[in-house]
Write a protein that holds these residues in place. Structure first.
Motif, PDB file in Angstrom:
ATOM      1  N   SER A   1     -67.250  16.567  10.736  1.00  0.00           N
ATOM      2  CA  SER A   1     -67.386  17.868  11.392  1.00  0.00           C
ATOM      3  C   SER A   1     -68.756  18.485  11.091  1.00  0.00           C
ATOM      4  O   SER A   1     -69.415  19.024  11.981  1.00  0.00           O
TER       5      SER A   1
ATOM      6  N   LEU B   1     -75.123  19.194  16.972  1.00  0.00           N
ATOM      7  CA  LEU B   1     -74.968  20.113  18.098  1.00  0.00           C
ATOM      8  C   LEU B   1     -75.962  21.273  18.010  1.00  0.00           C
ATOM      9  O   LEU B   1     -76.582  21.638  19.001  1.00  0.00           O
TER      10      LEU B   1
ATOM     11  N   LEU C   1     -70.402  26.452  20.587  1.00  0.00           N
ATOM     12  CA  LEU C   1     -69.569  25.246  20.635  1.00  0.00           C
ATOM     13  C   LEU C   1     -69.234  24.707  19.246  1.00  0.00           C
ATOM     14  O   LEU C   1     -68.970  23.528  19.075  1.00  0.00           O
TER      15      LEU C   1
ATOM     16  N   VAL D   1     -66.058  22.531  18.773  1.00  0.00           N
ATOM     17  CA  VAL D   1     -66.004  21.155  19.284  1.00  0.00           C
ATOM     18  C   VAL D   1     -66.111  20.135  18.146  1.00  0.00           C
ATOM     19  O   VAL D   1     -65.287  19.215  18.078  1.00  0.00           O
TER      20      VAL D   1
ATOM     21  N   LEU E   1     -62.807  20.125  16.257  1.00  0.00           N
ATOM     22  CA  LEU E   1     -61.745  19.491  17.039  1.00  0.00           C
ATOM     23  C   LEU E   1     -61.910  17.975  17.071  1.00  0.00           C
ATOM     24  O   LEU E   1     -60.944  17.237  16.883  1.00  0.00           O
ATOM     25  N   VAL E   2     -63.119  17.498  17.301  1.00  0.00           N
ATOM     26  CA  VAL E   2     -63.374  16.059  17.356  1.00  0.00           C
ATOM     27  C   VAL E   2     -63.078  15.420  15.996  1.00  0.00           C
ATOM     28  O   VAL E   2     -62.420  14.378  15.923  1.00  0.00           O
TER      29      VAL E   2
ATOM     30  N   VAL F   1     -58.854  26.172  22.926  1.00  0.00           N
ATOM     31  CA  VAL F   1     -60.120  25.484  22.684  1.00  0.00           C
ATOM     32  C   VAL F   1     -60.912  25.354  23.985  1.00  0.00           C
ATOM     33  O   VAL F   1     -62.115  25.596  24.021  1.00  0.00           O
ATOM     34  N   ILE F   2     -60.224  25.003  25.048  1.00  0.00           N
ATOM     35  CA  ILE F   2     -60.896  24.846  26.345  1.00  0.00           C
ATOM     36  C   ILE F   2     -61.456  26.182  26.816  1.00  0.00           C
ATOM     37  O   ILE F   2     -62.600  26.255  27.274  1.00  0.00           O
TER      38      ILE F   2
ATOM     39  N   ALA G   1     -64.533  26.933  24.740  1.00  0.00           N
ATOM     40  CA  ALA G   1     -65.670  26.075  25.102  1.00  0.00           C
ATOM     41  C   ALA G   1     -66.283  26.509  26.423  1.00  0.00           C
ATOM     42  O   ALA G   1     -67.509  26.546  26.565  1.00  0.00           O
TER      43      ALA G   1
END
Length: 157
Positions: free
Chosen positions: A13, A20, A51, A54, A57-58, A86-87, A90
């Protein structure tokens, strides 16, 4: 094994988050699209990378793949339940406007999915007056949905 997976998730993370933040795409496309400095709720003095959820989450999803199957179902269902919020986050982080009602609705859908998929809600508290309400599953579930969506939405604002 779960402790190792936790460490791997943290490092992954962190690495994804740093990548990012350093990304030219984020600096040139996403930050240019947002109007962070003059928006009504603006709190930043300089353009701020977005973000951040992200990479978390990943990393969480990848750690789930490394766990034995006996550990994976509940976290995987929780991950699935969290997708609507989350969507929505984002989409907003990419510079598209998501209304406060839209964000609240996404949090509500995520809360409903968590209750439906995991079968969990606020249990009895041990406080007699409160347990009158929480003793009725429908009322406990309704209160759980309001609480989870409200807290999620409150942190978003």
């Amino acid at each position: 094994m779960p402790l190792v997976a936790l460490g791997i998730g943290f490092v992954l993370s962190l690495a994804l988050g740093l990548a990012l933040v350093r990304s030219d795409f984020i600096r040139t496309r996403v930050l240019a699209r947002r109007d962070d400095l003059s928006a009504t709720q603006a709190m930043h003095r300089t353009p701020t990378p977005r973000l951040g959820g992200v990479p978390v989450l990943v990393a969480f999803a990848l750690v789930l793949l490394s766990l034995p199957s006996t550990h994976a179902p509940a976290p995987a269902l929780l991950l699935l339940a969290g997708l609507p919020v989350v969507i929505a986050g984002a989409i907003e982080d990419l510079g598209y406007r998501v209304s406060p009602l839209g964000r609240l609705a996404a949090a509500g859908v995520s809360a409903m999915l968590a209750v439906a998929l995991l079968g969990i809600w606020i249990p009895l508290s041990g406080i007699a007056v409160v347990d009158v309400v929480f003793g009725v599953p429908a009322l406990a579930i309704a209160f759980t949905l309001l609480w989870v969506a409200g807290v999620c939405h409150g942190f978003n604002l």
